[in-house]
Design an enzyme around this catalytic site. Sequence first.
Site, PDB file in Angstrom:
ATOM      1  N   LYS A 207       0.853  -1.177   0.000  1.00 15.33           N
ATOM      2  CA  LYS A 207       0.000   0.000   0.000  1.00 15.33           C
ATOM      3  C   LYS A 207       0.888   1.226   0.000  1.00 15.33           C
ATOM      4  CE  LYS A 207      -4.028   2.053   1.954  1.00 15.33           C
ATOM      5  NZ  LYS A 207      -5.045   1.940   3.000  1.00 15.33           N
ATOM      6  N   GLU A 246       7.775  -6.605   1.968  1.00 12.24           N
ATOM      7  CA  GLU A 246       6.472  -6.689   2.652  1.00 12.24           C
ATOM      8  C   GLU A 246       5.771  -8.002   2.291  1.00 12.24           C
ATOM      9  OE1 GLU A 246       4.910  -4.997   4.880  1.00 12.24           O
ATOM     10  OE2 GLU A 246       5.849  -3.029   4.967  1.00 12.24           O
ATOM     11  N   LYS A 261      -1.913  -1.545  -4.040  1.00 13.49           N
ATOM     12  CA  LYS A 261      -2.819  -0.398  -4.017  1.00 13.49           C
ATOM     13  C   LYS A 261      -2.018   0.889  -3.987  1.00 13.49           C
ATOM     14  CE  LYS A 261      -6.411   1.484  -1.016  1.00 13.49           C
ATOM     15  NZ  LYS A 261      -7.191   1.270   0.187  1.00 13.49           N
ATOM     16  N   TYR A 326     -14.513   0.458  -8.094  1.00 11.37           N
ATOM     17  CA  TYR A 326     -15.818   1.100  -7.983  1.00 11.37           C
ATOM     18  C   TYR A 326     -16.607   0.938  -9.271  1.00 11.37           C
ATOM     19  CZ  TYR A 326     -13.369   2.889  -3.989  1.00 11.37           C
ATOM     20  OH  TYR A 326     -12.653   2.946  -2.819  1.00 11.37           O
TER      21      TYR A 326
HETATM   22  C1  PBG Z   1      -7.067   3.417   4.597  1.00 14.47           C
HETATM   23  C2  PBG Z   1      -7.725   3.275   3.281  1.00 14.47           C
HETATM   24  C3  PBG Z   1      -7.417   4.018   2.149  1.00 14.47           C
HETATM   25  C4  PBG Z   1      -8.282   3.623   1.143  1.00 14.47           C
HETATM   26  C5  PBG Z   1      -9.070   2.586   1.658  1.00 14.47           C
HETATM   27  N1  PBG Z   1      -8.711   2.389   2.990  1.00 14.47           N
HETATM   28  C6  PBG Z   1      -6.338   4.990   1.951  1.00 14.47           C
HETATM   29  C7  PBG Z   1      -6.365   6.208   2.725  1.00 14.47           C
HETATM   30  O1  PBG Z   1      -7.413   6.796   2.976  1.00 14.47           O
HETATM   31  O2  PBG Z   1      -5.268   6.624   3.091  1.00 14.47           O
HETATM   32  C8  PBG Z   1      -8.333   4.207  -0.226  1.00 14.47           C
HETATM   33  C9  PBG Z   1      -9.300   3.626  -1.174  1.00 14.47           C
HETATM   34  C10 PBG Z   1      -9.520   4.456  -2.381  1.00 14.47           C
HETATM   35  O3  PBG Z   1      -8.895   5.504  -2.591  1.00 14.47           O
HETATM   36  O4  PBG Z   1     -10.357   4.041  -3.169  1.00 14.47           O
HETATM   37  N2  PBG Z   1      -7.150   2.309   5.413  1.00 14.47           N
END
Ligand code: PBG
Length: 338
Positions: A207, A246, A261, A326
């Site tokens: 991430k 990781e 991500k 989405y």
């Molecule tokens: C944090 C989280 C994030 C997203 C989902 N859970 C990142 C953040 O806000 O830092 C992002 C998902 C997206 O942008 O669609 N646990």
Amino acid sequence: MTDRTTEIVDAVTGSRRLRRNRRFDWIRRMVQEATLSPADLILPIFLIEGTDNEETIAAMPGVSRYTIDRAVKVAKQAFDLGIPAVAPFPNVSLEKRNRTGSEITNPDNLICQFVRAVKMSVPDIGVITDAALDPFTDHGHDGVLENGIIVNDESVAQIVLGALRQAEAGADIIAPSDMMDGRIGAIRQALDDAGFQNVGILSYTAKYASAFYGPYREAIGTDGLLQGDKKTYYIDPANSEDAMREAELDIAEGADMLMVKPGMPYLDIVRRMKVEFGMPVFAYQVSGEYTMIETAAANGYIDGDRVMMESLLAFKRAGADGILTYHALKAAQKMAGE
Ligand code: PBG
């Protein structure tokens, strides 16, 4: 065109003319390598409190937050389209947010309520829950904030409690997105100790500290709350070796699946992870990616549907086993010819 040109082209190609395999639709379909099906898609669903209500999200045109009764109907729609799983993300009221994100340990929090409701009404769709603290902290971070620092082990303890509540509610897969050290092993052990040997872990392994999450923060209501940035725990966008380390640790700690991500700017990481570890690898096409496609399409600058399908296929070509997006409903509807 002259015969001389044909001679030259034949000479330089050695008669290997690659366009032969692209001549007709039938032959293109016959040699197509990557394929996309609704089974490759996971639908994130935003939740709000209340009943029979939904709210639009300005930064994510076409995406809404739903009360649980309506979110369950969306899950049913996903199931009917062949989408294997949904992933809920809550937007809870401000008074439920605090420094430690303790609302995650409430067995009746929005996520747990949703899990129980889906398992009752749509029992055969998978539910993948994020055991992250950010929807529940009053500072928007994925961990416990102490004197300006996100403290690792205290955060892991809280995340583990959240994961247990989600498993008790019936979640099939826990997907922690916080990037704290040691959380995969800690969650695995806690799940096993509590008899949840069959609950899986999809680790948000790679991430990145990305600007592509912007619209999501409006969706879950952390946009006005987040203090500073997440660079002390998410991966630097410049790094890929860090992501491989990781992955190595997450696998050793018991992850069943890995995730990268954001998605599109990180296809090289998807590819490397798939090739080097041979695990199921998922990619999250995040909010900013969604919004770029939708807003460019709304302005008439691109063909939104075609860009959507091409971007999803690109994940498959890169080696992803599935995509959180989405666009899942819209893409699955398109594949069903609706
Ligand atoms: C944090 C989280 C994030 C997203 C989902 N859970 C990142 C953040 O806000 O830092 C992002 C998902 C997206 O942008 O669609 N646990």
